[in-house]
Write an enzyme that holds these catalytic residues in place. Sequence first.
Site, short mmCIF file in Angstrom:
data_model
loop_
_atom_site.label_atom_id
_atom_site.label_comp_id
_atom_site.label_asym_id
_atom_site.label_seq_id
_atom_site.Cartn_x
_atom_site.Cartn_y
_atom_site.Cartn_z
N THR A 144 10.20 2.39 5.37
CA THR A 144 9.47 1.73 4.48
C THR A 144 10.07 0.27 4.00
O THR A 144 11.22 0.27 4.21
CB THR A 144 9.22 2.60 3.26
OG1 THR A 144 8.99 1.59 1.93
CG2 THR A 144 10.57 3.43 2.82
N SER A 179 14.47 4.80 -4.95
CA SER A 179 14.27 6.07 -5.44
C SER A 179 14.96 7.04 -4.52
O SER A 179 15.60 6.57 -3.30
CB SER A 179 12.73 6.59 -5.47
OG SER A 179 12.29 6.69 -4.21
N TYR A 181 13.57 9.01 -2.60
CA TYR A 181 12.83 9.21 -1.45
C TYR A 181 13.17 7.95 -0.64
O TYR A 181 13.44 8.12 0.68
CB TYR A 181 11.27 9.20 -1.69
CG TYR A 181 10.42 8.47 -0.96
CD1 TYR A 181 10.23 9.02 0.42
CD2 TYR A 181 9.85 7.23 -1.05
CE1 TYR A 181 9.38 8.49 1.36
CE2 TYR A 181 9.09 6.52 0.26
CZ TYR A 181 8.84 7.14 1.07
OH TYR A 181 8.08 6.47 2.18
N HIS A 182 13.09 6.62 -1.13
CA HIS A 182 13.55 5.60 -0.61
C HIS A 182 14.94 5.56 0.44
O HIS A 182 14.98 5.28 1.38
CB HIS A 182 13.42 4.32 -1.18
CG HIS A 182 12.01 4.04 -1.77
ND1 HIS A 182 11.34 4.20 -3.03
CD2 HIS A 182 10.89 3.30 -1.10
CE1 HIS A 182 10.10 3.71 -3.06
NE2 HIS A 182 9.84 3.13 -1.98
N LYS A 185 14.97 7.39 3.57
CA LYS A 185 14.67 6.54 4.44
C LYS A 185 15.57 5.75 5.02
O LYS A 185 15.99 5.42 6.20
CB LYS A 185 13.42 5.71 4.15
CG LYS A 185 12.14 6.51 3.95
CD LYS A 185 11.53 6.94 5.02
CE LYS A 185 10.01 7.40 4.75
NZ LYS A 185 9.01 8.08 5.78
#
Lengths: 442, 442
Positions: A144, A179, A181-182, A185
């Site tokens: 991302t 975050s 989540y980020h 990644k």
Amino acid sequence: MRLLVIGGDGYLGWPQAMFLSRKGHHVGVVDNFLHRQLDQKGGTDSLIPICSLEERIAAWGEVSGERIEPFSGDINDYAFISDVIKRFKPEAIIHYGEQPSAPFSMIDRDHAVFTQVNNIVGTLNLLFAIKEHQPACHLVKLGTMGEYGTPNIDIEEGFIDISHNGRRDILPYPKQPGSFYHLSKVHDSHNIMFACKVWGLRSTDLNQGVVYGVETEETALDERLATRFDYDGIWGTVLNRFCVQAVIEHPLTVYGQGGQTRGFLDIRDTMRCVELAILNPPAPGEYRVFNQFTEQFTIRQLAELVKETARKKGLFLEIAQEDDPRVEAQAHYYNAKHTRLVDLGLKPHYLSDVLLESILDRLFRYRHRIRKETILPLVDWRKTRNPCGYGPSTGLQGLAIELWGNRLFSEGNGARSWSASAINAVPVSRWNMASDGAVKPR
Amino acid sequence: MRLLVIGGDGYLGWPQAMFLSRKGHHVGVVDNFLHRQLDQKGGTDSLIPICSLEERIAAWGEVSGERIEPFSGDINDYAFISDVIKRFKPEAIIHYGEQPSAPFSMIDRDHAVFTQVNNIVGTLNLLFAIKEHQPACHLVKLGTMGEYGTPNIDIEEGFIDISHNGRRDILPYPKQPGSFYHLSKVHDSHNIMFACKVWGLRSTDLNQGVVYGVETEETALDERLATRFDYDGIWGTVLNRFCVQAVIEHPLTVYGQGGQTRGFLDIRDTMRCVELAILNPPAPGEYRVFNQFTEQFTIRQLAELVKETARKKGLFLEIAQEDDPRVEAQAHYYNAKHTRLVDLGLKPHYLSDVLLESILDRLFRYRHRIRKETILPLVDWRKTRNPCGYGPSTGLQGLAIELWGNRLFSEGNGARSWSASAINAVPVSRWNMASDGAVKPR
């Protein structure tokens, strides 16, 4: 080519599988149906009704004459995914199979831990299985643009040429993700780069911007081929959410000042970018990064554009400034390079009022399905415990363990027990179409 | 101050606990005894006999009059660690509590997954527990210089000032770690930086070099206070391993050309660096990085130094060039900054032949305990399955799940069952002194 799409039941994975199948590739899809399960727990749902994977694949066969091969299971289960790779022998793997929501990862500790373990272990398993069974396979990983954050210098594609104290090197671009989540990644990116180096694997990391849109050439062929469309505070991305708000004349909810700039792309460009990566693979041992988006906008620009387009259709909208639930710069420099996919042949679909109108028209048909109570942001980045509809957090932790280890486990005195094989045994058709009659198997 | 040492039973954690206790701080230690358990499974052991944590703490009380408070449990168990933090109310947490071996992480998939899940989830749990119960607490995290890899430019302390296309920013220093273990530390660093930003936590990330040495002022006070000393291919670091090889006139095993340059420091400097970080805490919301080492050497330089020092003691050594089991540059530029701890007052103990002689003298007493078969490297970075003594890998995965989730779980048809409470119930004295009589409680 033999291509395996991980997360092939999702928003992007399903249309990607059809797109590649239609180009004549032999396509397999792997999915654990996590998003469908979490929808059931959390009270969210795709705006557009979607068929079960079984029905989708049957419809695709009917419409295109092509066969997509399904594998139901979790890539956190190494025995499962290594067996799939051994048998299917993919030449490229397209990895969409991660928990994809930043707000979900910020609900509380359990959701943060679930997100990182699920995403990191799934990707590690792919790396090990590729090395063991299919070492020439090209791993196309969805990363991302959020991995970079918002630095005060130009964002390059994965690597930056740094001159420092009279010496020079090309190094991984510094990451400032926003975050858990980020962060997952970013962790994946480092793990993949390492595997390429020590094992000679080949990988393309696609640092994708925010995707918008509801239709691809393939989903348009038949209603049963529709892909999911999320608009709620957990799973929805910003432009899709604005479009849903527009069709019910809900105020467009801009978080904070709206000066946040991000990269965006049309879902049809996602399809093509992944194809371009597959058709132009990296050398063995090469880890490369493409920034996969076509245009930059501020959030406020998008809100204004949606407002203006809706007005032409007789929908009158306000722009509402919500307190920003995220911790992010409200106005900042942003200039991210994105030439490598264009160099390979990408012809972008730029965002236009015509496209926006067609999205609004499509969504308008489903406005009775909109769950207004799910639209507003429910997760505050600054809190460690956000009340959310994803069940008691212990339940989710249970799910994480079970998915991760693919083993029997029981909580407390056996009051609740689960097994991953039980999940696999749930017929795919359990998540059949909602009963609103919009879509029926022919 | 109230200080909690995580991993306080380990090579550095135990002397650190005593060091801080002796300075008048109220010290607690947390440990799950993972290293002691893995030694039992894998056939490795500390060269110097070590007492159980119970005995150590009792001896410390006798010798110093100070009390160290033990907490037996795993930080992967959130209920456990959040309760400890709630009750102990630490003003700083010193986090040594991770799986610390690069070769261990490269044995196979299960060991890689275990290392990353164990280290990442443990650190995430600390961040959440600090935010929830003790938000002003300073997290002093042990990272590693190995996070940086070997870039062709100077290594800065955590952040680098980059000018690029006419603009400028200070960004996290790019990371190129060299094993799944080193990767886990990079993942931690990103997670901690984020938690400081969104929650206003304060943290110091100590990117430590390779530690050598066997004795601190506190371990020297009484034999029962000795810390562990590892020399084998899994847990031993390079200079300690060379010293053990020297006392049995084993060839000094240099991996590859020996041109690899790394940062090193004396174990006594580790003690002081951590103290300096604690006494000079960062501001709320600040994430800072210190490079914690005092000198750079190539591996071959160290081998030559050990060879020369041993010769003076009548030990004649060869330097043997092993195939490098790691994937790393054999000769490279290396210039890493390390001024921030010196600015705070660190007075380094530099490596000298006098110090090396004293290490050799100390180790010589235990040469009968050296397990020669464990010295050579057993783990090849290029393979995904290395035969190793750490039990069937499924067993370790079982351990990971159990440690991570702190729940009952059973494998297969209940042939093996474990629970974290069972681990906690194992009396600390289970790992009492070896029976060689060198150390007895007084």
